[in-house]
Design an enzyme around this catalytic site. Structure first.
Site, PDB file in Angstrom:
ATOM      1  N   GLU A 118      24.429  29.399  29.181  1.00 51.60           N
ATOM      2  CA  GLU A 118      25.668  29.898  29.788  1.00 51.60           C
ATOM      3  C   GLU A 118      26.365  28.805  30.584  1.00 51.60           C
ATOM      4  O   GLU A 118      27.576  28.605  30.482  1.00 51.60           O
ATOM      5  CB  GLU A 118      25.368  31.079  30.729  1.00 51.60           C
ATOM      6  CG  GLU A 118      24.900  32.339  30.040  1.00 51.60           C
ATOM      7  CD  GLU A 118      23.394  32.417  29.864  1.00 51.60           C
ATOM      8  OE1 GLU A 118      22.738  31.353  29.730  1.00 51.60           O
ATOM      9  OE2 GLU A 118      22.864  33.535  29.848  1.00 51.60           O
ATOM     10  N   CYS A 148      23.341  31.583  36.652  1.00 50.20           N
ATOM     11  CA  CYS A 148      24.462  31.621  35.700  1.00 50.20           C
ATOM     12  C   CYS A 148      25.494  32.665  36.116  1.00 50.20           C
ATOM     13  O   CYS A 148      26.701  32.455  35.966  1.00 50.20           O
ATOM     14  CB  CYS A 148      23.955  31.897  34.288  1.00 50.20           C
ATOM     15  SG  CYS A 148      23.087  30.472  33.584  1.00 50.20           S
TER      16      CYS A 148
END
Ligand code: THU
Length: 164
Positions: free
Chosen positions: A74, A114
């Site tokens: 991510e 993330c």
């Protein structure tokens, strides 16, 4: 007194009920898993990000013999988008995962770090980012804003700043 927060997830039992844009982005995320560099976990994660100019940016996890030096798919995709297209807003993000030795896709939810980075991008662009990933029973989850992935977020205002 007790405070409660609500988050909302759209659930789809199969890909066919997702929009064609989501289906395309999902396909890109699953394909990019093949490029993961994950020789330690053998857990391949692939991400595809759709920008407002219709470019698609991919990211995969990058592991390292010094384990903490690696990075999740991510953040690789988000930082890549931030460099290649700094002024394009991110519209949608699909996250897919599988083990190296099995083509069956596996549920994956973005890690806390993330989620924090997603929030930063969303706040910077002042427009929500939609995120797709698979739930525990391999159903498809869509959130309409990354804020639903991280209640009580720490952000610029936590530092006493108006904006970034
Ligand atoms: N990983 C990701 O890339 N994204 C996630 O959402 C969860 C975990 C990676 C980090 C590491 O390379 C491997 O998956 C196992 O944790």
């Amino acid at each position: 007194m007790i405070k409660k927060w609500e988050m909302q997830i759209e659930v789809h039992q199969n890909l066919q009920t997702l929009s064609s844009t989501w289906q395309h982005l999902w396909q890109k995320a699953t394909q990019s898993c093949e490029n993961a560099y994950a020789p330690y976990s053998n857990f391949w994660v692939g991400v595809a990000i759709l920008l407002e100019n219709n470019e698609i940016i991919e990211g995969v996890n990058q592991e390292n013999a010094a384990y903490p030096s690696g990075l999740c798919a991510e953040r690789v995709a988000l930082f890549r988008a931030g460099i290649q297209f700094p002024h394009q807003k991110i519209k949608m993000m699909a996250i897919a995962a599988r083990k190296a030795d099995n083509p069956q896709m596996l549920p994956v939810t973005p890690c806390g770090a993330c989620r924090q980075v997603m929030i930063e991008f969303e706040n910077k662009q002042k427009t929500p980012i939609q995120v797709l990933f698979q739930g525990a029973e391999s159903e498809y989850y869509i959130v309409d804003t990354t804020a639903h992935l991280l209640p009580l977020q720490f952000n610029a205002s936590s530092l006493g700043l108006q904006t970034v």
